[in-house]
Design a protein around this motif. Structure first.
Motif, short mmCIF file in Angstrom:
data_model
loop_
_atom_site.label_atom_id
_atom_site.label_comp_id
_atom_site.label_asym_id
_atom_site.label_seq_id
_atom_site.Cartn_x
_atom_site.Cartn_y
_atom_site.Cartn_z
N ILE A 218 0.83 -1.20 0.00
CA ILE A 218 0.00 0.00 0.00
C ILE A 218 0.87 1.26 0.00
O ILE A 218 0.54 2.27 -0.58
CB ILE A 218 -0.95 0.01 1.21
CG1 ILE A 218 -1.74 -1.30 1.28
CG2 ILE A 218 -1.89 1.20 1.16
CD1 ILE A 218 -2.58 -1.59 0.06
N GLY A 219 2.02 1.18 0.64
CA GLY A 219 2.96 2.30 0.66
C GLY A 219 4.36 1.79 0.91
O GLY A 219 4.54 0.74 1.54
N GLN A 220 5.36 2.50 0.40
CA GLN A 220 6.76 2.13 0.59
C GLN A 220 7.49 3.24 1.31
O GLN A 220 7.32 4.43 0.97
CB GLN A 220 7.43 1.83 -0.74
CG GLN A 220 6.89 0.57 -1.42
CD GLN A 220 7.61 0.26 -2.72
OE1 GLN A 220 7.73 1.12 -3.59
NE2 GLN A 220 8.08 -0.97 -2.86
N ALA A 221 8.28 2.88 2.31
CA ALA A 221 9.00 3.86 3.12
C ALA A 221 10.00 4.64 2.27
O ALA A 221 10.71 4.07 1.45
CB ALA A 221 9.70 3.17 4.27
N VAL A 234 -3.44 2.65 7.66
CA VAL A 234 -4.27 3.34 8.65
C VAL A 234 -5.75 2.99 8.49
O VAL A 234 -6.21 2.61 7.41
CB VAL A 234 -4.09 4.87 8.55
CG1 VAL A 234 -2.69 5.28 8.96
CG2 VAL A 234 -4.40 5.37 7.14
N GLY A 235 -6.48 3.14 9.60
CA GLY A 235 -7.93 2.97 9.56
C GLY A 235 -8.37 1.56 9.23
O GLY A 235 -7.66 0.58 9.47
N ALA A 247 -5.35 2.39 2.74
CA ALA A 247 -4.53 3.60 2.64
C ALA A 247 -3.42 3.54 3.67
O ALA A 247 -3.57 2.94 4.74
CB ALA A 247 -5.38 4.85 2.84
N ALA A 248 -2.30 4.20 3.36
CA ALA A 248 -1.15 4.24 4.26
C ALA A 248 -0.74 5.67 4.53
O ALA A 248 -0.80 6.53 3.66
CB ALA A 248 0.03 3.46 3.67
N PHE A 249 -0.32 5.92 5.77
CA PHE A 249 0.23 7.22 6.15
C PHE A 249 1.50 7.48 5.33
O PHE A 249 2.36 6.60 5.22
CB PHE A 249 0.54 7.22 7.64
CG PHE A 249 1.10 8.51 8.16
CD1 PHE A 249 0.31 9.65 8.23
CD2 PHE A 249 2.41 8.58 8.58
CE1 PHE A 249 0.83 10.83 8.72
CE2 PHE A 249 2.94 9.77 9.07
CZ PHE A 249 2.15 10.90 9.15
N VAL A 272 -4.81 9.52 6.83
CA VAL A 272 -4.89 9.32 8.28
C VAL A 272 -6.13 8.52 8.67
O VAL A 272 -6.29 8.17 9.84
CB VAL A 272 -4.86 10.66 9.06
CG1 VAL A 272 -3.52 11.34 8.90
CG2 VAL A 272 -5.99 11.57 8.62
N THR A 273 -7.02 8.25 7.73
CA THR A 273 -8.17 7.39 7.99
C THR A 273 -8.19 6.28 6.93
O THR A 273 -7.49 6.37 5.93
CB THR A 273 -9.50 8.15 7.91
OG1 THR A 273 -9.79 8.49 6.55
CG2 THR A 273 -9.48 9.41 8.76
#
Length: 381
Positions: A218-221, A234-235, A247-249, A272-273
């Motif tokens: 979902i997301g990569q650092a 998140v959420g 979703a990712a922060f 954030v949600t």
């Protein structure tokens, strides 16, 4: 003494971040919450009933609606409410303050407590069983398919037998040095139990044996510092017959096919949600409090509302023909889902930091001060 560091996203305090280990370092976001905007109210946001169940000090308590009841937790209790009136049907005391909940399949309800224990109650409010966990729990347990699935802060996911409480399996994830201590929630999907990870990945797990069915990015650092590399999912993931979205922060909003996990589209959002969808759009709140709407077929942005910046907007939910969300003051705002413009509002006591639960054409919201309220549009049901 082992040190555990966590980064707390205090959305209700306009994005203030707190870093905790043995000591505490805090840094306030320079942005103050925007004043609540003036707008012409063209629809009514009606509170049908409201009941207080006790403070949600952990800010990780969300209500659940079944075919026969509304379940919520507050203080050191789990409460069953009548869906029509909000009256308390029963109240069951828990072993310490509830830190995560509630999860239910309609016949059993599960919570996590401050003592690192998962407790499961039957439909009459009697304690069915309890189990001590490997760490504290802040994610509501997931109940169903004959299982109670619990995720603890040490990234362990454990599956228990719903009836006996027998520990059947566990999965141990790998936690980064820093993680967001914000609300997250597991969800059911056709592929299994969806579990978001602190490394930006979303797993689907077989509830029977804990086997990982798929593991989606979902997301990569990115970045150099540990804060820059925060990438927690998140959420609550969104699931319907067509889409699975998560979703990712500091990451992405990703929507996949519910049937085979194939990527449908992805958009960069500092979320954030968790996302929420209807027949046309997918909605997401970013770290500044903007509410975004994306076309669910292709991910193109339909509109952005930036009138509620830094007010700690909760995950939106459909209420009648409107889109509703709560904020740090307990205001419930209705938006026109076609344009994103505000069209109505109501007020509760305390911040709304967790997702509302769908009920008919309305939704049940919970605040950190323990208000549980059923809100509809217009005259209601």
């Amino acid at each position: 003494m082992a040190l555990q560091k966590s980064l707390t996203l205090a959305a209700a305090l306009a994005g203030a971040l707190a870093l905790s280990g043995c000591g505490i370092f805090s840094s306030s976001d320079p942005h103050e919450p925007h004043d609540y905007p003036d707008f012409a109210k063209t629809t009514e946001a009606k509170v049908v009933w409201r009941t207080n169940v006790g403070d949600a000090e952990a800010k990780n308590l969300a209500p659940a609606v079944t075919d026969t009841a509304v379940y919520a937790a507050g203080g050191s209790a789990v409460v069953r409410l009548d869906r029509q009136t909000g009256d308390v049907v029963w109240r069951a005391e828990t072993d310490g303050a509830v830190t995560a909940g509630v999860g239910t399949d309609g016949s059993h309800v599960a919570v996590g407590t401050e003592k690192g224990v998962v407790q499961v109650f039957d439909a009459e409010g009697k304690l069915a069983w309890e189990a001590r966990l490997s760490s504290d729990v802040e994610v509501p347990p997931l109940v169903g398919a004959g299982r109670v699935i619990v995720k603890t802060s040490d990234t362990r996911v454990t599956g228990f037998d719903l009836i006996t409480g027998q520990r059947l399996w566990h999965y141990q994830g790998q936690a980064p040095a820093l993680t967001l201590r914000g609300f997250s929630q597991m969800a059911w999907s056709p592929a299994g139990a969806l579990v978001g990870q602190a490394n930006g990945r979303l797993m689907a797990m077989n509830p029977a044996d804990g086997r990982v069915i798929f593991d989606a990015v979902i997301g990569q650092a990115k970045g150099i510092t540990e804060v820059e590399r925060l990438i927690d999912v998140v959420g609550r993931p969104w699931v319907d017959q067509e889409l699975m979205c998560a979703a990712a922060f500091q990451g992405n909003l990703v929507c996949m096919s519910s049937q085979n996990g194939r990527l449908v589209w992805s958009q960069k959002v500092d979320a954030v949600t968790g996302p929420v969808a209807d027949g046309r759009l997918v909605y997401e709140v970013d770290d500044a409090g903007r509410i975004h709407a994306f076309n669910r077929r292709n991910g193109r942005e339909a509109w952005v509302n930036d009138q509620f910046l830094y007010r700690g907007a909760s995950a939106p939910i459909r209420v009648g023909t409107a889109l509703a969300f709560g904020d740090y003051e307990g205001r419930i705002t209705f938006l026109d889902p076609a344009t994103g413009n505000p069209v109505g509002s109501a007020s509760l006591s305390g911040a709304v930091t967790t997702p509302a639960a769908q009920y008919g054409y309305g939704a049940v919201f919970q605040t950190v001060e323990g208000d549980v309220a059923y809100i509809v549009q217009g005259d209601g049901e």
